[in-house]
Structure formats: structure tokens, C-alpha cells
Design a protein around this motif. Structure first.
Motif, PDB file in Angstrom:
ATOM      1  N   GLU A   1     -12.505  73.572  56.737  1.00 30.39           N
ATOM      2  CA  GLU A   1     -12.763  74.035  55.732  1.00 30.39           C
ATOM      3  C   GLU A   1     -11.571  75.013  55.784  1.00 30.39           C
ATOM      4  OE1 GLU A   1     -15.097  77.256  55.214  1.00 30.39           O
ATOM      5  OE2 GLU A   1     -17.231  75.138  55.747  1.00 30.39           O
ATOM      6  N   THR A   2     -10.341  75.315  56.692  1.00 33.91           N
ATOM      7  CA  THR A   2      -9.081  75.791  56.693  1.00 33.91           C
ATOM      8  C   THR A   2      -8.262  74.624  57.051  1.00 33.91           C
ATOM      9  OG1 THR A   2      -9.122  76.633  58.922  1.00 33.91           O
ATOM     10  CG2 THR A   2     -10.069  77.912  57.128  1.00 33.91           C
TER      11      THR A   2
ATOM     12  N   SER B   1      -7.124  73.715  60.281  1.00 33.95           N
ATOM     13  CA  SER B   1      -6.549  74.151  61.144  1.00 33.95           C
ATOM     14  C   SER B   1      -7.815  73.827  62.210  1.00 33.95           C
ATOM     15  CB  SER B   1      -6.930  75.962  61.531  1.00 33.95           C
ATOM     16  OG  SER B   1      -8.251  76.353  61.238  1.00 33.95           O
TER      17      SER B   1
END
Length: 281
Positions: free
Chosen positions: A85-86, A88
Motif C-alpha cells: 500500500e505504501t 515500501s
């Protein structure tokens, strides 16, 4: 036995279907390779953003830190968490200290730009560390084993066959069994993912064979030697610096290896040529 890190299992879809027009103007559903940014953080410090297929993001992050010599052992890592979602991946070390953070900052300030696909940087003093890399000389690669490896790799290239646009790397045993195969949008991502998985599985590379579809540059040779792997094989060619470093570290390097064709460049003492049958009179 020391504990392994806790890791997420956050693979992404590897291919996506889009519509393309063929030479006859017909709409054809066509698979294409995925490509995702993945920003790597170590103890909340941003290190790098990698563009990756997303097949093995945790192993990729670990292998990147291993091959850049930013971490020295898997035991230093407590946790590896990927969050798509990020975009990362957060790595937490077991004993983060200000001294360790300063050491990493110093290593990250010195970098060598290389010919890597989307990841052309080597941190630290890798070029100066070449003299410390020692590979086994008591292992051999028979020609028939090389042929068996090339055949095995050909059957593993699933994403390349369906969508193209990826490089593949394989770690194989001394008898050409594929132990790990990774495809990614860059050849350095694929080799780093295998390096990370080797740490996680505690695999010793000193008698293994490494195969890559990409060209054999200085960075590919150094990474293979760092993993203590004595045999490096590619279906592609090599660069002058790749050749020079392979000679220096004594790695057995084979390029242009397709079907039963190959070129043996360095480390000839480990390669065993199959004897030609004697012609009857």
C-alpha cells in the motif's frame, strides 16, 4: 542456532493482461510484466528505491543489503515487512545503535556508478575488497552438467516466455538441480533476491553454480564472488571489467551459453571438458 528474522510474504501479481493490436490490426489480450517501486528502509532510514517485479520482495531487500555490504549477516536482521500500500519494505535490525547508523551513513556516501539495470550503484569499498574474496579450487564443473543446467533453466523461464521484459537468475547445485529461480525486471534485483534467500535458507554457495540471463559486468562478478560461488554462467556476453575482475578473483565464467554452445572465459581449471568419442578405424 541463531534466530532468523520475521518476514512478511507479500508477493505481487507478476503479470497483467492488456490489449494490444497485432500486425493485422486485431485486438490481442497480451500479458505484460509487472513493475513496482519498492523503497527500502533500515531502522527507519531510507536507503534506496528499487523497481521490481515483486516476486520475492523480502529476499530482494535482504540480498540488496547483503550484496552492498551494508549488513554482514542474516543474524543482524530482526524483522522484514513489505507493505505494497505504501510501496515500501521496512527492515529492523536487532541492535540498532547510533554507531551503527553512522557506519551505514558513511558507507552510503561512497558509491560507484555501474552498468546495472535500474540499480547501478555499489556502496562502500567493494572494489577494494576484491583481494579478500577467495573461492574454492577443489570443485569442478563437467561440460555435461553445464548442458543439463541450461536445459533446466530453459524450462523455468515462465514469466519471460509469457510476457518477456524480465531477467532471470538461478542458483543450482553441483549436479545442475535448480535450488532457486527468480525473475525480475532487472538482473541485479534477481541476483540480490537469490542472495537474500541464500541467507534465509543458510545455503553455502562454495560449490554452487549461478546462472543469469544478463550480461556479465563487474558488479555481477563481484556479487557472485561475495556469495562464494565459483561458477558464473550467462546466456549473454561480458564486459572488459567483468572479465578482468573474474580473472582476479578466479571465478569460472562462461558466457554466450545457449543449448550446447558456450564460451569459457576464466577459471578454466575448474571446467571439465567431455572427452570426444574415439573414431573406429
Amino acid at each position: 542456532m541463531p534466530h532468523l528474522p520475521k518476514i512478511s510474504r507479500a508477493t505481487r501479481p507478476l503479470t497483467f493482461e492488456v490489449e494490444a493490436l497485432n500486425e493485422r490490426g486485431e485486438a490481442v489480450p497480451t500479458p505484460i510484466a509487472g513493475e513496482n517501486p519498492l523503497t527500502l528502509y533500515v531502522d527507519k532510514r531510507e536507503v534506496v528505491t528499487l523497481m521490481t517485479l515483486g516476486q520475492a520482495p523480502e529476499a530482494l531487500a535482504i540480498g540488496y543489503l547483503r550484496n552492498q555490504r551494508l549488513l554482514r549477516s542474516i543474524e543482524e536482521i530482526a524483522d522484514v515487512q513489505v507493505d505494497w500500500e505504501t510501496d515500501s519494505v521496512a527492515i529492523t535490525t536487532r541492535k540498532p545503535t547510533q554507531a551503527a547508523a553512522r557506519k551505514m551513513k558513511v558507507k552510503m556516501t561512497k558509491r560507484t556508478v555501474t552498468t546495472g539495470c535500474g540499480q547501478g550503484t555499489v556502496f562502500g569499498d567493494l572494489m577494494e575488497e576484491i583481494d579478500t574474496l577467495k573461492l574454492r579450487n577443489d570443485v569442478r564443473l563437467p561440460e555435461e552438467t553445464l548442458y543439463a543446467l541450461l536445459d533446466a533453466v530453459r524450462r523455468h523461464e515462465t514469466i519471460y516466455k509469457s510476457a518477456g521484459a524480465v531477467h532471470g537468475c538461478a542458483l543450482a547445485s553441483a549436479d545442475a538441480e535448480i535450488l532457486n529461480f527468480v525473475e525480475d525486471v532487472g538482473r541485479h534485483n534477481a541476483v540480490d533476491a537469490i542472495a537474500g534467500q541464500m541467507w534465509l535458507d543458510r545455503v553455502d554457495g562454495s560449490d554452487k553454480i549461478f546462472y543469469t540471463t544478463g550480461r556479465l559486468t563487474s558488479e555481477m562478478v563481484i556479487k557472485s564472488a561475495q556469495m562464494q560461488i565459483p561458477f558464473l554462467v550467462s546466456r549473454s556476453g561480458l564486459t572488459q571489467m567483468g572479465f578482468e575482475i573474474a580473472n582476479k578473483v578466479g571465478i569460472t565464467m562462461i558466457g554466450r551459453a545457449v543449448n550446447k554452445h558456450y564460451l569459457l572465459f576464466t577459471g578454466k581449471h575448474r571446467f571439465v571438458k567431455t572427452a570426444m568419442p574415439t573414431m573406429l578405424a
